[in-house]
Design a protein around this motif. Structure first.
Motif, PDB file in Angstrom:
ATOM      1  N   GLY A 176       0.778  -1.228   0.000  1.00 12.30           N
ATOM      2  CA  GLY A 176       0.000   0.000   0.000  1.00 12.30           C
ATOM      3  C   GLY A 176       0.810   1.279   0.000  1.00 12.30           C
ATOM      4  N   ALA A 177       2.106   1.189  -0.185  1.00 12.70           N
ATOM      5  CA  ALA A 177       2.955   2.383  -0.191  1.00 12.70           C
ATOM      6  C   ALA A 177       2.589   3.282  -1.365  1.00 12.70           C
ATOM      7  N   THR A 178       2.513   4.580  -1.118  1.00  6.09           N
ATOM      8  CA  THR A 178       2.266   5.541  -2.192  1.00  6.09           C
ATOM      9  C   THR A 178       3.348   6.619  -2.249  1.00  6.09           C
ATOM     10  N   LYS A 179       4.177   6.676  -1.223  1.00 10.70           N
ATOM     11  CA  LYS A 179       5.266   7.657  -1.190  1.00 10.70           C
ATOM     12  C   LYS A 179       6.569   6.867  -1.074  1.00 10.70           C
ATOM     13  N   VAL A 180       7.341   6.876  -2.171  1.00 10.81           N
ATOM     14  CA  VAL A 180       8.526   6.033  -2.249  1.00 10.81           C
ATOM     15  C   VAL A 180       9.764   6.885  -2.540  1.00 10.81           C
ATOM     16  N   VAL A 181      10.835   6.611  -1.805  1.00  9.98           N
ATOM     17  CA  VAL A 181      12.120   7.281  -2.012  1.00  9.98           C
ATOM     18  C   VAL A 181      13.168   6.220  -2.310  1.00  9.98           C
ATOM     19  N   ILE A 182      13.936   6.444  -3.365  1.00  9.30           N
ATOM     20  CA  ILE A 182      15.076   5.575  -3.650  1.00  9.30           C
ATOM     21  C   ILE A 182      16.329   6.358  -3.295  1.00  9.30           C
ATOM     22  N   ASN A 183      17.009   5.906  -2.242  1.00  7.40           N
ATOM     23  CA  ASN A 183      18.229   6.540  -1.764  1.00  7.40           C
ATOM     24  C   ASN A 183      19.414   5.935  -2.518  1.00  7.40           C
ATOM     25  N   LEU A 184      20.085   6.769  -3.307  1.00  9.54           N
ATOM     26  CA  LEU A 184      21.184   6.300  -4.153  1.00  9.54           C
ATOM     27  C   LEU A 184      22.562   6.713  -3.608  1.00  9.54           C
ATOM     28  N   ALA A 185      22.630   7.100  -2.361  1.00  6.49           N
ATOM     29  CA  ALA A 185      23.877   7.599  -1.775  1.00  6.49           C
ATOM     30  C   ALA A 185      25.022   6.599  -1.881  1.00  6.49           C
ATOM     31  N   ASP A 186      24.732   5.314  -1.779  1.00  3.90           N
ATOM     32  CA  ASP A 186      25.784   4.298  -1.812  1.00  3.90           C
ATOM     33  C   ASP A 186      25.810   3.514  -3.120  1.00  3.90           C
ATOM     34  N   VAL A 187      25.199   4.070  -4.164  1.00  9.89           N
ATOM     35  CA  VAL A 187      25.256   3.434  -5.486  1.00  9.89           C
ATOM     36  C   VAL A 187      26.464   3.999  -6.217  1.00  9.89           C
ATOM     37  N   ASN A 188      27.425   3.120  -6.502  1.00  7.91           N
ATOM     38  CA  ASN A 188      28.662   3.593  -7.123  1.00  7.91           C
ATOM     39  C   ASN A 188      28.684   3.456  -8.633  1.00  7.91           C
ATOM     40  N   TYR A 189      27.674   2.781  -9.203  1.00 13.60           N
ATOM     41  CA  TYR A 189      27.630   2.630 -10.657  1.00 13.60           C
ATOM     42  C   TYR A 189      26.213   2.299 -11.088  1.00 13.60           C
ATOM     43  N   ILE A 190      25.808   2.861 -12.218  1.00 14.37           N
ATOM     44  CA  ILE A 190      24.507   2.539 -12.798  1.00 14.37           C
ATOM     45  C   ILE A 190      24.699   2.467 -14.311  1.00 14.37           C
ATOM     46  N   ASP A 191      24.207   1.399 -14.923  1.00  9.29           N
ATOM     47  CA  ASP A 191      24.305   1.283 -16.374  1.00  9.29           C
ATOM     48  C   ASP A 191      22.967   1.654 -17.005  1.00  9.29           C
ATOM     49  N   SER A 192      22.867   1.518 -18.320  1.00 11.41           N
ATOM     50  CA  SER A 192      21.644   1.916 -19.008  1.00 11.41           C
ATOM     51  C   SER A 192      20.445   1.097 -18.540  1.00 11.41           C
ATOM     52  N   SER A 193      20.657  -0.155 -18.198  1.00 11.55           N
ATOM     53  CA  SER A 193      19.564  -0.972 -17.672  1.00 11.55           C
ATOM     54  C   SER A 193      19.112  -0.464 -16.311  1.00 11.55           C
ATOM     55  N   GLY A 194      20.056  -0.014 -15.501  1.00  9.93           N
ATOM     56  CA  GLY A 194      19.726   0.564 -14.198  1.00  9.93           C
ATOM     57  C   GLY A 194      18.927   1.842 -14.340  1.00  9.93           C
ATOM     58  N   VAL A 195      19.331   2.678 -15.299  1.00  8.05           N
ATOM     59  CA  VAL A 195      18.577   3.906 -15.567  1.00  8.05           C
ATOM     60  C   VAL A 195      17.169   3.550 -16.034  1.00  8.05           C
ATOM     61  N   GLY A 196      17.084   2.563 -16.924  1.00  2.00           N
ATOM     62  CA  GLY A 196      15.779   2.108 -17.397  1.00  2.00           C
ATOM     63  C   GLY A 196      14.908   1.601 -16.267  1.00  2.00           C
ATOM     64  N   GLU A 197      15.529   0.934 -15.300  1.00  2.00           N
ATOM     65  CA  GLU A 197      14.767   0.418 -14.162  1.00  2.00           C
ATOM     66  C   GLU A 197      14.259   1.550 -13.283  1.00  2.00           C
ATOM     67  N   LEU A 198      15.023   2.625 -13.131  1.00  2.00           N
ATOM     68  CA  LEU A 198      14.549   3.780 -12.373  1.00  2.00           C
ATOM     69  C   LEU A 198      13.337   4.394 -13.073  1.00  2.00           C
ATOM     70  N   VAL A 199      13.407   4.502 -14.401  1.00  2.00           N
ATOM     71  CA  VAL A 199      12.276   5.044 -15.161  1.00  2.00           C
ATOM     72  C   VAL A 199      11.067   4.126 -15.009  1.00  2.00           C
ATOM     73  N   ARG A 200      11.296   2.825 -15.118  1.00  2.00           N
ATOM     74  CA  ARG A 200      10.216   1.849 -14.959  1.00  2.00           C
ATOM     75  C   ARG A 200       9.594   1.958 -13.566  1.00  2.00           C
ATOM     76  N   SER A 201      10.442   2.087 -12.553  1.00  2.00           N
ATOM     77  CA  SER A 201       9.957   2.221 -11.177  1.00  2.00           C
ATOM     78  C   SER A 201       9.096   3.473 -11.027  1.00  2.00           C
ATOM     79  N   HIS A 202       9.553   4.572 -11.606  1.00  2.00           N
ATOM     80  CA  HIS A 202       8.801   5.827 -11.558  1.00  2.00           C
ATOM     81  C   HIS A 202       7.424   5.643 -12.183  1.00  2.00           C
ATOM     82  N   THR A 203       7.389   5.005 -13.345  1.00  2.00           N
ATOM     83  CA  THR A 203       6.126   4.762 -14.045  1.00  2.00           C
ATOM     84  C   THR A 203       5.219   3.839 -13.242  1.00  2.00           C
TER      85      THR A 203
END
Length: 113
Positions: free
Chosen positions: A40-67
């Motif tokens: 039932g969550a409607t307010k979601v935060v993705i904390n990326l402070a400790d993410v040291n690398y993101i590839d195009s698939s990772g970016v796509g997953e962030l977009v997918r998550s947003h959608t």
């Protein structure tokens, strides 16, 4: 890729660490988001402070998550983009899509507006 989840009031936070890349990284984010939405969550935060690398698939997953969150009537925010992640998001012009914050308190407060 490791994800810890926590709740601050009615805001659900995913603390990500490691790499968000094709495979385990993207699946971990996808599953964590779906698990939150199923509770039932409607307010979601993705904390990326400790993410040291993101590839195009990772970016796509962030977009997918947003959608996905938006389609479930929720809102998604990004927190503490590292320099590398910030560069990728700027190059892809996705900073115009996401609301990104440097402080956890500002991120939490942004849901009240």
């Amino acid at each position: 890729m490791k994800i810890d989840t926590r709740t601050i009031g009615d805001v659900h936070v995913l603390d990500c660490s490691g790499k968000i890349t094709l495979g385990q990284g993207t699946m971990a984010v996808r599953n964590a988001i779906l698990d939150m939405l199923n509770t039932g969550a409607t307010k979601v935060v993705i904390n990326l402070a400790d993410v040291n690398y993101i590839d195009s698939s990772g970016v796509g997953e962030l977009v997918r998550s947003h959608t996905t969150v938006t389609n479930h009537g929720g809102q998604l925010r990004l927190l503490c983009l590292t320099k590398k992640v910030q560069e990728v998001m700027a190059i892809t012009k996705l900073l115009t899509v996401f609301q990104a914050y440097d402080s956890e308190m500002a991120t939490i407060d942004s849901f009240a507006r």
